[in-house]
Design a protein around this motif. Structure first.
Motif, PDB file in Angstrom:
ATOM      1  N   ALA A 232     -24.927  -5.924   7.194  1.00 29.52           N
ATOM      2  CA  ALA A 232     -25.855  -6.943   6.583  1.00 29.52           C
ATOM      3  C   ALA A 232     -26.408  -6.310   5.292  1.00 29.52           C
ATOM      4  CB  ALA A 232     -27.005  -7.223   7.476  1.00 29.52           C
ATOM      5  N   ALA A 233     -26.873  -7.211   4.181  1.00 26.22           N
ATOM      6  CA  ALA A 233     -27.354  -6.929   2.919  1.00 26.22           C
ATOM      7  C   ALA A 233     -28.718  -6.781   3.205  1.00 26.22           C
ATOM      8  CB  ALA A 233     -27.159  -7.912   1.970  1.00 26.22           C
ATOM      9  N   PRO A 234     -29.711  -6.183   2.112  1.00 30.40           N
ATOM     10  CA  PRO A 234     -31.067  -5.950   2.677  1.00 30.40           C
ATOM     11  C   PRO A 234     -31.841  -7.310   2.764  1.00 30.40           C
ATOM     12  CG  PRO A 234     -30.244  -4.588   0.846  1.00 30.40           C
ATOM     13  CD  PRO A 234     -29.234  -5.360   1.442  1.00 30.40           C
ATOM     14  N   GLY A 235     -31.506  -8.334   1.986  1.00 29.99           N
ATOM     15  CA  GLY A 235     -32.264  -9.501   2.322  1.00 29.99           C
ATOM     16  C   GLY A 235     -31.927 -10.194   3.549  1.00 29.99           C
ATOM     17  N   SER A 236     -31.136 -10.242   4.195  1.00 29.27           N
ATOM     18  CA  SER A 236     -30.439 -10.716   5.640  1.00 29.27           C
ATOM     19  C   SER A 236     -30.926  -9.674   6.645  1.00 29.27           C
ATOM     20  CB  SER A 236     -29.124 -11.030   5.626  1.00 29.27           C
ATOM     21  OG  SER A 236     -28.350  -9.864   5.377  1.00 29.27           O
TER      22      SER A 236
ATOM     23  N   ASN B  91     -27.686   3.049   2.535  1.00 28.46           N
ATOM     24  CA  ASN B  91     -26.306   3.655   3.099  1.00 28.46           C
ATOM     25  C   ASN B  91     -26.676   4.499   4.243  1.00 28.46           C
ATOM     26  OD1 ASN B  91     -24.849   2.152   1.149  1.00 28.46           O
ATOM     27  ND2 ASN B  91     -25.066   3.922  -0.319  1.00 28.46           N
ATOM     28  N   GLN B  92     -27.600   5.108   4.286  1.00 28.47           N
ATOM     29  CA  GLN B  92     -28.016   5.927   5.478  1.00 28.47           C
ATOM     30  C   GLN B  92     -28.508   5.253   6.472  1.00 28.47           C
ATOM     31  OE1 GLN B  92     -31.204   8.756   4.402  1.00 28.47           O
ATOM     32  NE2 GLN B  92     -31.153   9.902   6.475  1.00 28.47           N
ATOM     33  N   ALA B  93     -29.151   4.289   6.460  1.00 32.30           N
ATOM     34  CA  ALA B  93     -29.644   3.215   7.553  1.00 32.30           C
ATOM     35  C   ALA B  93     -28.316   2.727   8.101  1.00 32.30           C
ATOM     36  CB  ALA B  93     -30.633   2.157   7.260  1.00 32.30           C
ATOM     37  N   LYS B  94     -27.405   2.215   7.090  1.00 32.05           N
ATOM     38  CA  LYS B  94     -26.322   1.662   7.860  1.00 32.05           C
ATOM     39  C   LYS B  94     -25.256   2.722   8.449  1.00 32.05           C
ATOM     40  CE  LYS B  94     -25.558  -1.918   4.454  1.00 32.05           C
ATOM     41  NZ  LYS B  94     -24.525  -2.645   3.444  1.00 32.05           N
ATOM     42  N   SER B  95     -25.332   4.016   8.233  1.00 32.09           N
ATOM     43  CA  SER B  95     -24.765   5.142   8.796  1.00 32.09           C
ATOM     44  C   SER B  95     -25.169   5.320  10.067  1.00 32.09           C
ATOM     45  CB  SER B  95     -24.543   6.222   7.834  1.00 32.09           C
ATOM     46  OG  SER B  95     -24.055   7.373   8.462  1.00 32.09           O
ATOM     47  N   SER B  96     -26.617   5.347  10.168  1.00 36.84           N
ATOM     48  CA  SER B  96     -27.438   5.613  11.447  1.00 36.84           C
ATOM     49  C   SER B  96     -27.196   4.542  12.348  1.00 36.84           C
ATOM     50  CB  SER B  96     -28.760   5.775  11.193  1.00 36.84           C
ATOM     51  OG  SER B  96     -28.979   6.727  10.238  1.00 36.84           O
TER      52      SER B  96
ATOM     53  N   PRO C 261     -34.135   1.224  -1.865  1.00 34.68           N
ATOM     54  CA  PRO C 261     -33.011   2.402  -2.536  1.00 34.68           C
ATOM     55  C   PRO C 261     -31.720   2.211  -2.019  1.00 34.68           C
ATOM     56  CG  PRO C 261     -34.679   3.322  -1.216  1.00 34.68           C
ATOM     57  CD  PRO C 261     -35.018   1.742  -1.173  1.00 34.68           C
ATOM     58  N   ILE C 262     -30.615   2.563  -2.847  1.00 32.99           N
ATOM     59  CA  ILE C 262     -29.418   2.495  -2.347  1.00 32.99           C
ATOM     60  C   ILE C 262     -28.928   3.448  -1.324  1.00 32.99           C
ATOM     61  CG2 ILE C 262     -26.700   2.393  -3.022  1.00 32.99           C
ATOM     62  CD1 ILE C 262     -28.285  -0.329  -3.887  1.00 32.99           C
ATOM     63  N   ALA C 263     -29.585   4.680  -1.538  1.00 33.53           N
ATOM     64  CA  ALA C 263     -29.239   5.854  -0.693  1.00 33.53           C
ATOM     65  C   ALA C 263     -29.873   5.512   0.494  1.00 33.53           C
ATOM     66  CB  ALA C 263     -29.795   7.175  -1.454  1.00 33.53           C
ATOM     67  N   ALA C 264     -31.305   5.113   0.699  1.00 31.66           N
ATOM     68  CA  ALA C 264     -31.722   4.862   2.077  1.00 31.66           C
ATOM     69  C   ALA C 264     -31.077   3.710   2.712  1.00 31.66           C
ATOM     70  CB  ALA C 264     -33.041   4.472   1.828  1.00 31.66           C
TER      71      ALA C 264
END
Length: 285
Positions: free
Chosen positions: A219-223, A106-111, A101-104
């Protein structure tokens, strides 16, 4: 009565010829009304009743074949492709809404960005100057020990001797004392050299961790899984370095215990020698 023959008497009168002219026979290919009508009828029978398309192929037949082909494509190609497209759309929707999910994300990247800022502050604590020596020789030796540069390892022995001195001469102490002192100095230098190497390894690991953190934040989710695998490799390496540092601590502790045991043995030996001298002096009285 005499017989008359036409062959024997040429002077006999010949039968009179008709004065009317003879009719000449007309040839069949000469144009007449009848021939013209016959030719026209033959031509009309030979000509086709309707025009055809190019190369003699009927346009209606071509259109019928194309229509049949389109029907077959709609039945055997378009329908399966439509099903596959629907399946791919549902899979992509599931991945976007459930797995990634996009929201999760973005939240992970912010963390990760917040964690990186905290790690940067912690890294700054390791670079705090903790030098405490006051004399020139000890300050020089301390700067080498805290340099976190493995290239300074070869200078540790000379710096150590400048501060702690060398092993005493033969006549200044017993062989056992000199051996114990030499071993103690060697292990002390080994531990100091290893400490410099471990500091350098720690800096390398921290630098690699910082780069990985920055890559994970972008990073993108796949990488992300690839970076995670590389981070696991670094964790294994860090554990190996920790084991090496622990082994060095164990060696240092072993030398310390050996020195304590050797000191007790030397004290017992000296006590025995002193008792012998005291008993001898009392006996000779």
């Amino acid at each position: 009565m005499p017989e008359f023959t036409t062959d024997s008497n040429p002077e006999l009168p010949q039968p009179a010829r008709s004065s009317q002219p003879k009719r000449k026979c007309s040839k069949w290919y000469r144009p007449t009304v009848t021939n013209t009508v016959i030719v026209v009828l033959v031509v009309l029978l030979i000509l086709p009743s309707r025009a055809t398309g190019q190369f003699g192929i009927d346009t209606a037949a071509i259109m019928a074949a194309l229509s049949k082909m389109q029907s077959l494509m709609n039945t055997y190609i378009a329908a399966p492709l439509k099903t596959i497209n629907q399946y791919e759309q549902s899979t992509a929707k599931y991945e976007q809404e459930v797995m990634y999910p996009i929201a999760a994300i973005n939240q992970a990247k912010s963390s990760v960005s917040q964690f990186e800022n905290q790690f940067s502050q912690v890294s700054g604590m390791f670079s705090t100057n903790v030098s405490s020596a006051t004399l020139p020789q000890s300050q020089s030796f301390e700067s080498v020990l805290l340099s976190r540069n493995a290239g300074n390892v070869p200078t540790v022995s000379s710096q150590f001797q400048n501060v702690y001195g060398v092993v005493m001469p033969q006549n200044a102490a017993s062989p056992a004392t000199r051996t114990m002192t030499d071993m103690t100095d060697a292990q002390a230098q080994d531990a100091m050299k290893r400490a410099i190497e471990i500091d350098a390894l720690a800096d390398t690991e921290l630098s690699a961790a910082d780069k990985m953190g920055q890559q994970i934040a972008l990073a993108a989710p796949g990488s992300a899984q690839i970076l995670e695998a590389e981070a696991d490799v670094w964790v294994v390496r860090a554990n190996a370095y920790t084991q090496a540092a622990l082994a060095e601590l164990m060696r240092t502790r072993g030398i310390d215990l050996a020195n304590q045991s050797k000191t007790a043995k030397l004290a017992a030996s000296d006590s025995t020698s002193n008792n012998g001298l005291v008993n001898g002096s009392l006996t000779h009285r």
